[in-house]
Design an enzyme around this catalytic site. Structure first.
Site, mmCIF file in Angstrom:
data_model
loop_
_atom_site.group_PDB
_atom_site.id
_atom_site.type_symbol
_atom_site.label_atom_id
_atom_site.label_comp_id
_atom_site.label_asym_id
_atom_site.label_seq_id
_atom_site.Cartn_x
_atom_site.Cartn_y
_atom_site.Cartn_z
ATOM 1 N N ILE A 97 0.834 -1.195 0.000
ATOM 2 C CA ILE A 97 0.000 0.000 0.000
ATOM 3 C C ILE A 97 0.874 1.251 0.000
ATOM 4 O O ILE A 97 1.753 1.400 0.861
ATOM 5 C CB ILE A 97 -0.939 0.002 1.220
ATOM 6 C CG1 ILE A 97 -1.939 -1.153 1.085
ATOM 7 C CG2 ILE A 97 -1.663 1.332 1.348
ATOM 8 C CD1 ILE A 97 -2.823 -1.365 2.280
ATOM 9 N N CYS A 98 0.619 2.137 -0.951
ATOM 10 C CA CYS A 98 1.329 3.414 -1.062
ATOM 11 C C CYS A 98 2.849 3.149 -1.093
ATOM 12 O O CYS A 98 3.309 2.382 -1.931
ATOM 13 C CB CYS A 98 0.901 4.332 0.081
ATOM 14 S SG CYS A 98 1.446 6.032 -0.104
ATOM 15 N N GLN A 99 3.610 3.754 -0.210
ATOM 16 C CA GLN A 99 5.054 3.512 -0.194
ATOM 17 C C GLN A 99 5.344 2.024 0.044
ATOM 18 O O GLN A 99 6.331 1.481 -0.479
ATOM 19 C CB GLN A 99 5.691 4.348 0.918
ATOM 20 C CG GLN A 99 7.194 4.255 1.008
ATOM 21 C CD GLN A 99 7.712 4.863 2.307
ATOM 22 O OE1 GLN A 99 7.054 4.783 3.349
ATOM 23 N NE2 GLN A 99 8.869 5.487 2.246
#
Lengths: 355, 355
Positions: B147-149
């Site tokens: 998720i995301c980074q």
């Protein structure tokens, strides 16, 4: 009728202000009484007003909106068939041309607090650095016994000046976002005259204004000019911090205290050492496992009636031998019996290892 | 032809009075709120190292999926966004679908962690967490849901440890860090990140939160809290609001070195898509990811613009690549009602044909 309406407005504004002040006081009382030290008691976290200050910051958004509402009423919006654009401009002017100033600039948490505030704290805590501000940093050469400290103070003053300039440029871009947001709002409103989608509430107008302000800000914030000002402001802050830390390090050395740079260096060395130990341990485990795999393979061959001598199992096999590669490709559950055997063997031969 | 504003003075008075009344009455409700709890889905600790923990999440029944999925969250904020509240929990939803879910909680770095690098995070911590899940589940390879980074990390991991990753799922994951609409990227381009990290050490969460808020300053610093007044008299809605506030602001600091590398290598040099990224001596080439990939992004994402995520399709080596656009924002993709209906079922459906 018009005068009555004006009086009513004045009365209402007074009432609204009283209401706001009353619940702000109420909140502050709650904050003070909630402290375990009680009102007036000495708090280890700072003066009694600290809680009030934090609460006021938390409530700044609502205060800003409340001000906006009252400004809207004061500007004459909705009073008669007058020029709505003129009324809007009156509202914009009454809010100092920055209706969302606090939203842009008043985010003032402990870590992200205004750098100017940090600078004030620094100068208060370190009066010796203040005279540095008076030097003509470009022309006065430092000399004598205090030469190095003088140079550091001059550099700090120059860095702070540099920061102030870039912060000013940043703020002017924010101001532009406010102004352009207002212009966009007028355009958006003008578009509504062609439809029956009239705005009938202050909240409706506010939401449209927020849309306009965010659009204007978004465009400016993605501009090359903003990127440059933002980067330079952050870098200028960094230079001020760096020089402040150098002064603090010197002070710590004078007082025989460990400095920040020393603690940081210790942390770095410890981390490097930890990586090295982990790397060695992993390599050692890898070799052990490879040797054990080879030994198990040899034993299997022996059990299968082959005549290959067991002594050859003592030779450490290549980590990427054909056997190992085949093991890697197999699912873990298929390898489980062998893995258990290896683990058991390791416990016998080397004692309990770290997990 | 209509004027855009139809504001009746009496109605405006009523609107302001109603706002003040709601605010004053709602303060009591705010005062009596307890710290909002997350969903706290039952879980079992599988692995712990330093400050991180890997949890196996437990649903009502046994998982039907053969391959476990490890959720790898970003270092900023916490993984509990995926298990925020009982009726808005991506984790619970996936468990109900029959998936076997593990969570990686990175914890809260402090000064000791200042020197952790991306190599430590990806080839160290993440690799050992994946090993722990493989061992716990008894499988050779697992699915990652980054998720995301955390998605960027899991892509780097899948490219360098392909034998341990069966399927790759990314959500709101930046891949191209220099799309024209990426505000965070624009702001970071002229930052002297060496000076920044050298003077800050670890990067305070409050500072990063401030940066995120300034992406949409009026909407996130004022309009959101004006909206709060409307739900102050609704205990359930108020708890939901406060829970989200907890998640937003209860954030970990960032380990300085990892932050330095991430800004330089990814934001400033965009190495992930240029193909010259090296982490811990290992080249990271997205073309090496040949596993099936499901890439989910949010169409209204202000933190990771959709184009930043879409880029994965052009660079990944997999021939089994699926892209899913979600109508919502960076946070809504986990907690909105639409997300609950659309995202976990889509993940489950995609995984079930590749289990």
């Amino acid at each position: 009728m018009g005068e009555q309406a004006t009086d009513f407005l004045k009365d209402y504004q007074a009432m609204a202000q009283q209401s706001w002040d009353a619940w702000t006081r109420y909140l502050q009382q709650q904050t003070v009484s909630a402290t375990p030290f009680g009102a007036g008691a000495a708090s280890p976290f700072g003066p009694a007003s600290a809680g009030d200050d934090l609460m006021a910051r938390s409530m700044a958004a609502l205060k800003g909106y409340s001000d906006w509402l009252q400004g809207a009423v004061s500007s004459g919006l909705g009073q008669g068939p007058g020029d709505w654009q003129q009324s809007l401009q009156g509202l914009f002017a009454s809010l100092g041309g920055q209706p969302f100033a606090h939203a842009f600039a008043s985010i003032d948490s402990e870590a992200a607090k205004s750098f100017a505030h940090l600078w004030q704290q620094w100068t208060q805590a370190n009066p010796a650095s203040v005279p540095g501000m008076k030097f003509d940093v470009e022309h006065l050469a430092a000399f004598g016994y205090t030469r190095e400290r003088q140079r550091l103070q001059q550099a700090l003053a120059a860095a702070m000046q540099d920061y102030s300039e870039w912060a000013g440029k940043y703020q002017s871009l924010i101001q532009r976002a406010n102004t352009e947001g207002f212009e966009r709002l007028q355009v958006k409103l003008a578009e509504l005259t062609d439809s029956a989608r009239q705005i009938e509430s202050l909240k409706g107008l506010y939401d449209l204004w927020v849309d306009a302000a965010e659009e204007a800000y978004g465009q400016i914030a993605l501009s090359e000019e903003f990127r440059h000002a933002y980067g330079e402001m952050v870098n200028a802050q960094g230079r001020v911090r760096q020089l402040q830390q150098q002064q603090l390090d010197a002070l710590c050395r004078d007082m025989g205290l460990p400095s920040r740079s020393e603690v940081t260096a210790l942390g770095k060395r410890m981390h490097e050492l930890r990586r090295e130990v982990r790397g060695q341990r992993a390599a050692s485990d890898h070799d052990d496992v490879a040797a054990l795999r080879a030994e198990v393979a040899a034993l299997k061959r022996q059990l299968a009636g082959k005549t290959e001598p067991a002594a050859s199992t003592e030779k450490k096999s290549s980590p990427r031998s054909g056997k190992r590669a085949a093991d890697d490709a197999a699912p873990v559950d298929a390898r489980r019996p062998k893995a258990s055997a290896v683990a058991a063997r390791k416990n016998v031969t080397r004692g309990v290892k770290r997990k | 032809m209509y004027p855009p504003l139809r504001l009746d003075p009496a109605a405006l008075m009523g609107e302001i009075a109603a706002f003040q009344r709601k605010l004053a009455a709602g303060m009591d409700n705010l005062k009596h709120q307890l710290e909002p709890e997350y969903a706290n889905t039952p879980r079992e600790l599988v692995y712990r190292e330093d400050k991180l923990a890997v949890w196996r999440m437990k649903g009502q029944g046994k998982p039907t999926a053969k391959t476990p999925t490890l959720i790898v969250y970003a270092l900023v904020n916490t993984v509990w966004m995926t298990d925020l509240q009982e009726d808005r929990s991506m984790v619970r939803n996936l468990l109900e679908q029959g998936e076997d879910i593990y969570l990686l909680d990175w914890g809260y770095p402090d000064a000791v962690d200042r020197w952790l690098t991306l190599d430590d995070y990806i080839n160290g911590y993440l690799d050992r967490c994946v090993d722990a899940v493989r061992k716990h589940a008894g499988v050779a390879a697992i699915n990652t849901l980054g998720i995301c980074q955390g998605g960027t990390f899991s892509l780097c991991y899948a490219a360098t440890h392909p034998e341990k990753v069966k399927n790759v799922i990314t959500m709101v994951t930046p891949v191209d860090f220099q799309t024209p609409d990426n505000m965070l990227s624009s702001w970071s381009q002229q930052m002297d990140v060496d000076l920044f990290v050298d003077t800050m050490g670890n990067i305070p969460a409050e500072l990063l939160n401030w940066v995120y808020l300034t992406l949409k300053p009026v909407r996130l610093n004022q309009q959101k809290y004006v909206g709060l007044v409307d739900i102050l008299d609704n205990p359930k809605e108020l708890q939901n609001f406060l829970r989200m506030e907890r998640w937003i602001f209860d954030s970990p600091d960032q380990a300085g070195e990892a932050f330095r590398e991430f800004i330089k290598e990814f934001y400033q040099q965009n190495k992930l898509i240029k193909g010259d990224l090296i982490i811990g001596g290992k080249p990271v080439d997205l073309g090496m990811i040949t596993q099936p990939v499901l890439n989910i992004f949010a169409e209204q994402d202000h933190l990771v613009p959709p184009d930043a995520s879409r880029a994965l399709g052009r660079h990944v080596g997999s021939t089994d690549y699926t892209q899913l656009a979600f109508k919502g924002g960076h946070i809504g993709i986990y907690v909105s009602g639409r997300a609950q209906r659309e995202v976990p079922p889509a993940i489950h459906q995609w995984l079930s044909t590749r289990d």
